[in-house]
Scaffold this motif. Structure first.
Motif, short mmCIF file in Angstrom:
data_model
loop_
_atom_site.label_atom_id
_atom_site.label_comp_id
_atom_site.label_asym_id
_atom_site.label_seq_id
_atom_site.Cartn_x
_atom_site.Cartn_y
_atom_site.Cartn_z
N VAL A 17 0.96 -1.11 0.05
CA VAL A 17 0.04 -0.01 0.04
C VAL A 17 0.85 1.12 -0.10
CG1 VAL A 17 -1.70 1.30 1.45
CG2 VAL A 17 -1.90 -1.19 1.20
N THR A 18 0.85 2.18 -0.91
CA THR A 18 1.33 3.26 -0.97
C THR A 18 0.34 4.48 -0.65
OG1 THR A 18 2.70 2.53 -2.82
CG2 THR A 18 2.74 4.89 -2.34
N LEU A 19 1.11 5.26 0.26
CA LEU A 19 0.11 6.45 0.79
C LEU A 19 0.97 7.74 0.35
CD1 LEU A 19 -0.46 5.38 4.56
CD2 LEU A 19 -2.01 5.10 2.42
N SER A 20 0.35 8.78 -0.21
CA SER A 20 0.87 9.92 -0.47
C SER A 20 0.98 10.89 0.77
CB SER A 20 -0.26 10.77 -1.45
OG SER A 20 -1.32 10.99 -0.74
N VAL A 21 1.81 11.86 0.57
CA VAL A 21 2.11 12.72 1.57
C VAL A 21 0.87 13.12 1.95
CG1 VAL A 21 3.25 14.74 2.36
CG2 VAL A 21 4.49 13.24 0.93
N GLU A 22 -0.05 13.49 1.32
CA GLU A 22 -1.34 14.25 1.77
C GLU A 22 -2.37 12.95 2.52
OE1 GLU A 22 -0.25 14.27 -1.45
OE2 GLU A 22 0.36 16.45 -1.22
N ASP A 23 -2.20 11.81 2.24
CA ASP A 23 -2.70 10.72 2.96
C ASP A 23 -2.27 10.65 4.41
OD1 ASP A 23 -4.24 9.79 0.61
OD2 ASP A 23 -2.92 8.52 0.09
N VAL A 24 -0.84 10.63 4.43
CA VAL A 24 -0.25 10.39 5.80
C VAL A 24 -0.44 11.72 6.41
CG1 VAL A 24 2.21 10.32 7.10
CG2 VAL A 24 1.60 9.13 4.86
N GLU A 25 -0.58 12.97 5.84
CA GLU A 25 -1.01 14.28 6.74
C GLU A 25 -2.37 14.32 7.28
OE1 GLU A 25 -1.10 18.97 6.01
OE2 GLU A 25 -0.68 17.55 4.38
N GLN A 26 -3.41 13.60 6.41
CA GLN A 26 -4.69 13.54 6.68
C GLN A 26 -4.92 12.45 7.99
OE1 GLN A 26 -7.50 12.44 3.66
NE2 GLN A 26 -9.10 13.61 4.61
#
Length: 93
Positions: A17-26
């Motif tokens: 699973v790859t999370l974007s920086v925005e996903d991690v931030e959210q």
């Protein structure tokens, strides 16, 4: 530790699973909010307990406050868990 029977019922992702920086931030923002809200509910429990010790005549009123907090904590945890599982790709089997 999560009981093994719970893990068997989860549909885990079959690939990385790859999370974007925005996903991690959210997710981090939502985790922070959940921690803050749960700490507030726990603070109310502690305050009500201390008040009952100091003023036993307030027990009936404070019992209402005490009884309201566990479902609120459960709701906060469930809400975050659902959001986390959605982002990570975990499904209920």
């Amino acid at each position: 530790m999560v009981p093994a029977f719970i893990l068997w019922r989860m549909g885990l992702p079959t690939s990385p699973v790859t999370l974007s920086v925005e996903d991690v931030e959210q997710l981090n923002r939502r985790l922070s909010t959940m921690r803050h809200d749960i700490n507030n509910h726990l603070s109310l429990i502690v305050a009500a307990t201390e008040l009952i010790k100091l003023k036993p005549e307030m027990a009936a009123r404070m019992c209402t406050t005490l009884g309201e907090q566990p479902p609120k904590i459960t709701t906060e945890l469930a809400k975050f868990s659902a959001e986390f599982e959605k982002v990570i790709g975990i499904t209920k089997a």
